[in-house]
Write a protein that holds these residues in place. Structure first.
Motif, PDB file in Angstrom:
ATOM      1  N   MET A   1       0.826  -1.202   0.000  1.00  0.00           N
ATOM      2  CA  MET A   1       0.000   0.000   0.000  1.00  0.00           C
ATOM      3  C   MET A   1       0.863   1.256   0.000  1.00  0.00           C
ATOM      4  N   ASP A   2       2.052   1.176   0.605  1.00  0.00           N
ATOM      5  CA  ASP A   2       2.904   2.351   0.710  1.00  0.00           C
ATOM      6  C   ASP A   2       3.366   2.865  -0.646  1.00  0.00           C
ATOM      7  N   ARG A   5       0.501   5.086  -2.392  1.00  0.00           N
ATOM      8  CA  ARG A   5      -0.126   6.202  -1.670  1.00  0.00           C
ATOM      9  C   ARG A   5       0.041   7.536  -2.386  1.00  0.00           C
ATOM     10  N   LYS A   6       1.258   7.878  -2.760  1.00  0.00           N
ATOM     11  CA  LYS A   6       1.463   9.168  -3.424  1.00  0.00           C
ATOM     12  C   LYS A   6       0.782   9.234  -4.789  1.00  0.00           C
ATOM     13  N   ALA A   9      -2.834   9.599  -4.124  1.00  0.00           N
ATOM     14  CA  ALA A   9      -3.115  10.943  -3.604  1.00  0.00           C
ATOM     15  C   ALA A   9      -3.166  11.955  -4.746  1.00  0.00           C
ATOM     16  N   LEU A  56     -10.855   3.913   2.087  1.00  0.00           N
ATOM     17  CA  LEU A  56      -9.796   4.458   2.941  1.00  0.00           C
ATOM     18  C   LEU A  56     -10.336   5.034   4.241  1.00  0.00           C
ATOM     19  N   SER A 128      -7.046  12.806  -0.058  1.00  0.00           N
ATOM     20  CA  SER A 128      -5.824  12.956  -0.839  1.00  0.00           C
ATOM     21  C   SER A 128      -4.692  13.545   0.005  1.00  0.00           C
ATOM     22  N   LEU A 131      -3.517  10.927   2.492  1.00  0.00           N
ATOM     23  CA  LEU A 131      -2.661   9.931   1.833  1.00  0.00           C
ATOM     24  C   LEU A 131      -1.268  10.483   1.573  1.00  0.00           C
ATOM     25  N   TRP A 132      -1.188  11.710   1.113  1.00  0.00           N
ATOM     26  CA  TRP A 132       0.103  12.329   0.793  1.00  0.00           C
ATOM     27  C   TRP A 132       0.949  12.455   2.067  1.00  0.00           C
ATOM     28  N   ASP A 134       0.667  10.731   4.882  1.00  0.00           N
ATOM     29  CA  ASP A 134       1.037   9.409   5.380  1.00  0.00           C
ATOM     30  C   ASP A 134       2.191   8.815   4.585  1.00  0.00           C
ATOM     31  N   SER A 135       2.221   9.038   3.275  1.00  0.00           N
ATOM     32  CA  SER A 135       3.311   8.489   2.481  1.00  0.00           C
ATOM     33  C   SER A 135       4.594   9.269   2.702  1.00  0.00           C
ATOM     34  N   ASP A 138       6.487   8.001   5.986  1.00  0.00           N
ATOM     35  CA  ASP A 138       7.087   6.644   5.993  1.00  0.00           C
ATOM     36  C   ASP A 138       8.562   6.656   5.723  1.00  0.00           C
TER      37      ASP A 138
END
Length: 138
Positions: A1-2, A5-6, A9, A56, A128, A131-132, A134-135, A138
């Motif tokens: 999933m990682d 994500r971008k 997003a 999500l 969006s 998600l941005w 969160d990515s 990481d």
């Protein structure tokens, strides 16, 4: 999933931006481009965005634990239930739009597009950005 994500997003952000711009600016170019034709294309992208937002926000709501603070609990629940309302209204109205026939949708149904488009822009932009961020962490 990682890894997705971008890009996801960006896709969601672009669909929200396209809906916002067309929703607000279509009166200025409605004599050049048929606004309904643009909506017919945008609705497919919106359907994708609604489904992704629903999934999500459900995952975020599901991951809320008992130790989380009240703010996280409220944001998670409001996001999920807003996505649920958006999904129900969008698919109900979109399916009616596709089957409306030559006379088109009623004025009542057309009003719901205002609510749907506004809620879509707000909710999908929020998803969006989430998600941005969160990515990026990481």
């Amino acid at each position: 999933m990682d890894t997705i994500r971008k890009p996801l997003a960006v896709i969601l952000g672009l669909t929200a931006l396209a809906v916002l711009l067309h929703f607000v600016l279509s009166p200025f170019y409605d004599d050049v481009v048929e606004s309904g034709d643009v909506w017919n294309v945008l609705n497919w992208f919106m359907a994708f965005g609604v489904i992704v937002a629903l999934v999500l926000t459900y995952l975020a709501k599901r991951d809320i634990g008992r130790e989380d603070d009240t703010n996280t609990y409220i944001r998670g629940n409001v996001g999920f239930y807003a996505a649920t309302v958006l999904a129900v209204l969008f698919f109900w109205n979109w399916f009616d739009n596709m089957t409306a026939g030559e006379f088109g949708q009623s004025q009542t149904r057309l009003f719901f597009w205002v609510v749907i488009n506004t809620l879509y822009v707000i909710l999908v932009t929020r998803v969006s950005i989430h998600l941005w961020r969160d990515s990026s962490s990481d």
